[in-house]
Design a protein around this motif. Sequence first.
Motif, PDB file in Angstrom:
ATOM      1  N   ARG A 206      -5.547 -16.573  -2.798  1.00  0.00           N
ATOM      2  CA  ARG A 206      -4.087 -16.677  -2.934  1.00  0.00           C
ATOM      3  C   ARG A 206      -3.482 -15.415  -3.554  1.00  0.00           C
ATOM      4  NH1 ARG A 206      -1.652 -21.569  -2.694  1.00  0.00           N
ATOM      5  NH2 ARG A 206      -0.372 -21.227  -4.543  1.00  0.00           N
ATOM      6  N   ALA A 207      -4.321 -14.407  -3.784  1.00  0.00           N
ATOM      7  CA  ALA A 207      -3.831 -13.112  -4.259  1.00  0.00           C
ATOM      8  C   ALA A 207      -3.621 -12.168  -3.078  1.00  0.00           C
ATOM      9  CB  ALA A 207      -4.794 -12.510  -5.273  1.00  0.00           C
ATOM     10  N   ILE A 208      -4.628 -12.090  -2.194  1.00  0.00           N
ATOM     11  CA  ILE A 208      -4.507 -11.386  -0.922  1.00  0.00           C
ATOM     12  C   ILE A 208      -4.675 -12.431   0.173  1.00  0.00           C
ATOM     13  CG2 ILE A 208      -5.441  -9.603   0.599  1.00  0.00           C
ATOM     14  CD1 ILE A 208      -6.589  -8.194  -1.803  1.00  0.00           C
ATOM     15  N   ASP A 209      -3.733 -12.491   1.094  1.00  0.00           N
ATOM     16  CA  ASP A 209      -3.844 -13.423   2.215  1.00  0.00           C
ATOM     17  C   ASP A 209      -5.167 -13.164   2.944  1.00  0.00           C
ATOM     18  OD1 ASP A 209      -3.639 -14.662   4.785  1.00  0.00           O
ATOM     19  OD2 ASP A 209      -1.467 -14.617   4.641  1.00  0.00           O
TER      20      ASP A 209
ATOM     21  N   ARG B  66       2.719  -6.668   6.786  1.00  0.00           N
ATOM     22  CA  ARG B  66       2.548  -7.203   8.141  1.00  0.00           C
ATOM     23  C   ARG B  66       2.279  -8.702   8.141  1.00  0.00           C
ATOM     24  NH1 ARG B  66      -1.233  -2.587   9.053  1.00  0.00           N
ATOM     25  NH2 ARG B  66      -0.004  -0.892   9.947  1.00  0.00           N
ATOM     26  N   PHE B  67       2.076  -9.264   6.953  1.00  0.00           N
ATOM     27  CA  PHE B  67       1.686 -10.662   6.834  1.00  0.00           C
ATOM     28  C   PHE B  67       2.597 -11.370   5.834  1.00  0.00           C
ATOM     29  CE2 PHE B  67      -1.919  -8.129   8.089  1.00  0.00           C
ATOM     30  CZ  PHE B  67      -2.540  -8.887   9.070  1.00  0.00           C
ATOM     31  N   PRO B  68       2.627 -12.709   5.857  1.00  0.00           N
ATOM     32  CA  PRO B  68       3.429 -13.429   4.871  1.00  0.00           C
ATOM     33  C   PRO B  68       2.977 -13.080   3.444  1.00  0.00           C
ATOM     34  CG  PRO B  68       2.721 -14.905   6.636  1.00  0.00           C
ATOM     35  CD  PRO B  68       1.986 -13.613   6.845  1.00  0.00           C
ATOM     36  N   ALA B  69       3.934 -13.039   2.529  1.00  0.00           N
ATOM     37  CA  ALA B  69       3.611 -12.711   1.133  1.00  0.00           C
ATOM     38  C   ALA B  69       2.733 -13.801   0.531  1.00  0.00           C
ATOM     39  CB  ALA B  69       4.890 -12.552   0.324  1.00  0.00           C
ATOM     40  N   SER B  70       1.735 -13.380  -0.241  1.00  0.00           N
ATOM     41  CA  SER B  70       0.869 -14.331  -0.937  1.00  0.00           C
ATOM     42  C   SER B  70       1.575 -14.808  -2.213  1.00  0.00           C
ATOM     43  CB  SER B  70      -0.454 -13.667  -1.300  1.00  0.00           C
ATOM     44  OG  SER B  70      -0.259 -12.734  -2.354  1.00  0.00           O
TER      45      SER B  70
ATOM     46  N   GLU C  57      -1.907   4.792   5.504  1.00  0.00           N
ATOM     47  CA  GLU C  57      -1.335   3.468   5.261  1.00  0.00           C
ATOM     48  C   GLU C  57      -1.332   3.155   3.769  1.00  0.00           C
ATOM     49  OE1 GLU C  57      -2.022  -0.501   7.782  1.00  0.00           O
ATOM     50  OE2 GLU C  57      -3.763   0.054   6.585  1.00  0.00           O
ATOM     51  N   SER C  58      -0.340   2.409   3.316  1.00  0.00           N
ATOM     52  CA  SER C  58      -0.272   1.988   1.917  1.00  0.00           C
ATOM     53  C   SER C  58      -0.592   0.498   1.803  1.00  0.00           C
ATOM     54  CB  SER C  58       1.125   2.242   1.340  1.00  0.00           C
ATOM     55  OG  SER C  58       2.074   1.349   1.928  1.00  0.00           O
ATOM     56  N   LEU C  59      -0.848   0.070   0.577  1.00  0.00           N
ATOM     57  CA  LEU C  59      -1.067  -1.356   0.331  1.00  0.00           C
ATOM     58  C   LEU C  59       0.150  -2.161   0.754  1.00  0.00           C
ATOM     59  CD1 LEU C  59      -2.605  -1.229  -3.263  1.00  0.00           C
ATOM     60  CD2 LEU C  59      -3.843  -1.582  -1.133  1.00  0.00           C
ATOM     61  N   GLY C  60       1.333  -1.643   0.421  1.00  0.00           N
ATOM     62  CA  GLY C  60       2.567  -2.343   0.761  1.00  0.00           C
ATOM     63  C   GLY C  60       2.754  -2.479   2.258  1.00  0.00           C
ATOM     64  N   GLU C  61       2.401  -1.433   3.015  1.00  0.00           N
ATOM     65  CA  GLU C  61       2.547  -1.479   4.472  1.00  0.00           C
ATOM     66  C   GLU C  61       1.589  -2.487   5.091  1.00  0.00           C
ATOM     67  OE1 GLU C  61       3.981   3.119   5.368  1.00  0.00           O
ATOM     68  OE2 GLU C  61       1.847   2.633   5.277  1.00  0.00           O
ATOM     69  N   LEU C  62       0.334  -2.472   4.641  1.00  0.00           N
ATOM     70  CA  LEU C  62      -0.636  -3.425   5.181  1.00  0.00           C
ATOM     71  C   LEU C  62      -0.232  -4.844   4.836  1.00  0.00           C
ATOM     72  CD1 LEU C  62      -3.264  -4.261   6.508  1.00  0.00           C
ATOM     73  CD2 LEU C  62      -4.473  -3.667   4.398  1.00  0.00           C
TER      74      LEU C  62
END
Length: 241
Positions: A193-196, A109-113, A101-106
């Motif tokens: 607010r950087a990582i949800d 899956r969630f709304p952008a911070s 898995e990549s950072l972008g893939e993880l």
Amino acid sequence: MTTPASTPTVLLVHGAFADAGSWSGVIEHLQGHGIPVIAPPNPLRGLAADAAYVASVASQIEGPVVLVGHSYGGALITVAGTTENVVGLVYVAAYVLEEGESLGELQGRFPASPLVSNLKEWTYPVPGGDRAVEVTITEDAFPAVFAADVPAETTKVLAAAQRPLAAAAFEETASAAAWRTKPSWAVVATADRAIDPEVERFGAKRAGATIVELEGASHAVAVSRAAEVADVIREAVAATG
């Protein structure tokens, strides 16, 4: 305070847009409890290369090691944690990846911070004469996005001293997931607010981590809530020593 020979060394891995100095408060607390600690520089050039560097540092430490990763550093300890003498993993407001898995893939899956819309692109030279892209947080957005619960005068310094992350790091995939075989702990910063925070919770739950939520904590939780972060690390040290 004397330290038992079996006490693991804590290896602190900072994330993007920060440096090892961001761990200063945590280091002070750990040292005050007689826990050996090291906070090397994170190259921030790519997941595979950075994880290999962290693994190399860990492998040269005599005795057991507890790896602690903040933010992007969490992705690195997930891979580097397969090093033989690593006995535990602590994720601090961090990405907890699965193998492949990549950072972008993880993140996808969630709304952008708010971080995503407040990145500034720079370039740097790479072998062969080409240039690669790296990113920082825009200075005006840095306080709200990264360190909303840190005093303003400190935040101004942190914003000016940012270390950029190679953009390619978002697309590289994890070659291993050490949490499958090593015990893990996780600090969730509920006002991040950087990582949800949901990204942090999801990864931590998937890893079966012992989770501690710090209410109102920003992404810079290791700065603003150093004692509480250190307490979680001490718990990991006690459980693995």
